[in-house]
Design an enzyme around this catalytic site. Structure first.
Site, mmCIF file in Angstrom:
data_model
loop_
_atom_site.group_PDB
_atom_site.id
_atom_site.type_symbol
_atom_site.label_atom_id
_atom_site.label_comp_id
_atom_site.label_asym_id
_atom_site.label_seq_id
_atom_site.Cartn_x
_atom_site.Cartn_y
_atom_site.Cartn_z
ATOM 1 C CB SER A 107 40.221 28.618 40.370
ATOM 2 O OG SER A 107 41.360 28.511 39.551
ATOM 3 C CE1 TYR A 130 42.320 30.402 33.283
ATOM 4 C CE2 TYR A 130 43.126 29.409 35.316
ATOM 5 C CZ TYR A 130 42.742 30.527 34.593
ATOM 6 O OH TYR A 130 42.778 31.757 35.174
ATOM 7 C CB THR A 156 38.773 30.966 32.021
ATOM 8 O OG1 THR A 156 38.029 30.957 33.234
ATOM 9 C CG2 THR A 156 39.564 32.264 31.923
ATOM 10 C CE LYS A 252 36.257 34.652 35.429
ATOM 11 N NZ LYS A 252 37.669 34.939 35.278
HETATM 12 C C1 LIG Z 1 44.091 36.378 42.787
HETATM 13 C C2 LIG Z 1 43.240 36.127 41.592
HETATM 14 C C3 LIG Z 1 43.280 34.880 40.984
HETATM 15 C C4 LIG Z 1 42.475 34.617 39.880
HETATM 16 N N1 LIG Z 1 42.471 33.357 39.342
HETATM 17 C C5 LIG Z 1 41.591 33.056 38.344
HETATM 18 C C6 LIG Z 1 41.455 31.726 37.880
HETATM 19 O O1 LIG Z 1 42.108 30.815 38.366
HETATM 20 N N2 LIG Z 1 40.569 31.503 36.880
HETATM 21 C C7 LIG Z 1 39.802 32.503 36.313
HETATM 22 O O2 LIG Z 1 39.015 32.250 35.401
HETATM 23 N N3 LIG Z 1 39.900 33.763 36.774
HETATM 24 C C8 LIG Z 1 40.758 34.069 37.781
HETATM 25 N N4 LIG Z 1 40.817 35.343 38.270
HETATM 26 C C9 LIG Z 1 39.894 36.370 37.740
HETATM 27 C C10 LIG Z 1 38.582 36.375 38.525
HETATM 28 O O3 LIG Z 1 37.833 35.217 38.255
HETATM 29 C C11 LIG Z 1 37.707 37.583 38.190
HETATM 30 O O4 LIG Z 1 37.583 37.677 36.798
HETATM 31 C C12 LIG Z 1 38.275 38.897 38.745
HETATM 32 O O5 LIG Z 1 38.882 38.689 39.985
HETATM 33 C C13 LIG Z 1 37.145 39.905 38.905
HETATM 34 O O6 LIG Z 1 37.643 41.131 39.317
HETATM 35 P P1 LIG Z 1 37.636 41.633 40.849
HETATM 36 O O7 LIG Z 1 38.734 40.920 41.542
HETATM 37 O O8 LIG Z 1 37.885 43.091 40.702
HETATM 38 O O9 LIG Z 1 36.284 41.306 41.453
HETATM 39 C C14 LIG Z 1 41.630 35.632 39.362
HETATM 40 C C15 LIG Z 1 41.604 36.890 39.987
HETATM 41 C C16 LIG Z 1 42.387 37.135 41.091
HETATM 42 C C17 LIG Z 1 42.301 38.474 41.755
#
Ligand SMILES: Cc1cc2nc3c(=O)[nH]c(=O)nc-3n(C[C@H](O)[C@H](O)[C@H](O)COP(=O)(O)O)c2cc1C
Length: 385
Positions: A107, A130, A156, A252
């Site tokens: 990330s 981002y 994203t 995404k």
């Molecule tokens: C704690 C956390 C932080 C996240 N940070 C980002 C991020 O920095 N960038 C991003 O594109 N998605 C981020 N996401 C979304 C994840 O990439 C992903 O879409 C999501 O976790 C998928 O669902 P799941 O946790 O049920 O597997 C984050 C999700 C979580 C749980």
């Protein structure tokens, strides 16, 4: 608990080991958390077709995602603050992925920097971007990912502004500076976590602090991110990002067939059907519900991936059966990391792999590449109508 056999076991263990504010940061969705819950529960409605007396020997889960060989169709999703679940979390997770033969996505909001992860791994990883108002800074992140040999850029699109997660506000996580008694208590009750963190060099947002102007510590970073996520991000931006990157591009955060069609026009290599793990638009449909309609709309034109709610190898198979070429896991690997560091991430992948393998066999298939809707009981899965 002695045996860790499921992703739910890893979650329970992580809750005991990770300071509450960081465990909650992972285990939260926006507002009512309705979409966060639906991501998981909608998988439960889908049923498999059990088949018997079929040769089940020599099974394989190996396939490709954006042309890269993967040992199973599962990648690690980009997650911010991963290095706060366990010291050096991004490095450890990337190493576990390398050993397991699956892609790791770093990330923008990671604790360990692009360069630190690259120095600790030997295979290329994927980088998630981002887009900031400061386009030059976004451009410099692209250049840094290119310089270390990242093999895909994951852009994203669903976080131009932040969804509100009540737990983060209650835990004081959205105001990074200052120490409250509540926070100190959360830390002192997790001494092993504190000990590992004290020994790590990676304690702040490694891709940003020291690289973006005016950001030198966690305190100034809070203000910077709120100001910097760019609400004007548009499809036109995808063009210059694609051009500057020049490599494989994955978009995404697609949840609507109309957006999927626009994504195809950009010439990207893949899209991820995603609602950000239920952390952005609460009330949006679950990812697995959105998947068939999007596959129907663009599946012939672009590789379709998905994430959100995958908690077992069975969920992966359901998504693949409905047309996903691959999936990403967020919380499952974070819980593994919080429970047991690198070993826990490896365990989360092993659990998912073996659940997928056994289910594939009991459905009478031997090769993941042969999986389609016929694996599922008609009438139990969402369709494009
Ligand atoms: C704690 C956390 C932080 C996240 N940070 C980002 C991020 O920095 N960038 C991003 O594109 N998605 C981020 N996401 C979304 C994840 O990439 C992903 O879409 C999501 O976790 C998928 O669902 P799941 O946790 O049920 O597997 C984050 C999700 C979580 C749980």
């Amino acid at each position: 608990m002695t045996q860790l056999l499921t992703i739910a076991d890893l979650k329970e263990q992580a809750q005991r080991k990770v300071p509450k504010m960081f465990f909650d940061y992972a285990d939260s969705g926006s507002w009512t958390e309705g979409t966060y819950r639906a991501n998981e529960s909608d998988f439960q409605k889908i049923k498999f077709r059990q088949r018997v007396a079929v040769d089940m020997s020599n099974r394989t889960l190996a396939t490709t995602m954006i042309g890269e060989d993967v040992s199973m169709p599962v990648a690690i999703a980009p997650t911010g603050l991963t290095g706060m679940q366990w010291a050096d979390g991004e490095i450890l997770a990337a190493q576990a992925c390398e050993e397991a033969g699956v892609p790791f996505t770093l990330s923008t909001m990671s604790i360990c920097s692009i360069e630190a992860v690259a120095a600790a791994t030997t295979k290329p990883f994927w980088f998630q971007l981002y887009v900031m108002r400061d386009r030059e800074f976004a451009g410099s992140l692209i250049d840094r990912a290119k310089a270390v040999g990242c093999s895909a850029l994951v852009l994203t699109l669903d976080l131009q502004i932040m969804g509100q997660r009540h737990k983060d506000i209650r835990n004081g996580l959205s105001t990074p500076s200052g120490f409250s008694l509540q926070r100190i208590w959360q830390l002192v009750t997790r001494p092993a976590w504190c000990f590992r963190m004290a020994r790590s060099k990676n304690k702040t947002f490694g891709n940003i602090v020291g690289h973006a102007e005016g950001v030198s510590d966690m305190g100034s970073l809070g203000a910077w991110t709120t100001e910097q996520f760019d609400p004007r991000l548009s499809w036109d931006d995808v063009a210059w990002i694609k051009e500057r990157w020049g490599g494989k591009l994955i978009l995404k955060g697609i949840l609507d067939p109309e957006d999927a069609k626009l994504a195809v026009k950009t010439g990207a290599d893949a899209i991820i059907v995603s609602n950000h793990g239920g952390r952005q638009l609460d009330g949006a449909c679950s990812s697995i519900e959105a998947l068939p309609e999007i596959v129907e709309a663009v599946g012939k034109d672009i590789e379709v991936h998905m994430d959100g709610g995958i908690r077992s190898g069975q969920d992966v198979l359901k998504a693949v059966a409905l047309g996903a070429k691959g999936v990403y896991i967020g919380r499952p690997f974070l819980y593994g990391l919080g429970a047991k560091g690198k070993e826990g991430v490896a365990l989360s992948l092993d659990i998912i792999r073996s659940e997928m393998d056994v289910t594939l066999a009991l459905c009478g298939k031997r090769d993941i590449k042969d999986v389609d809707r016929m694996l599922l009981k008609e009438g139990t899965y969402p369709t494009s109508k």
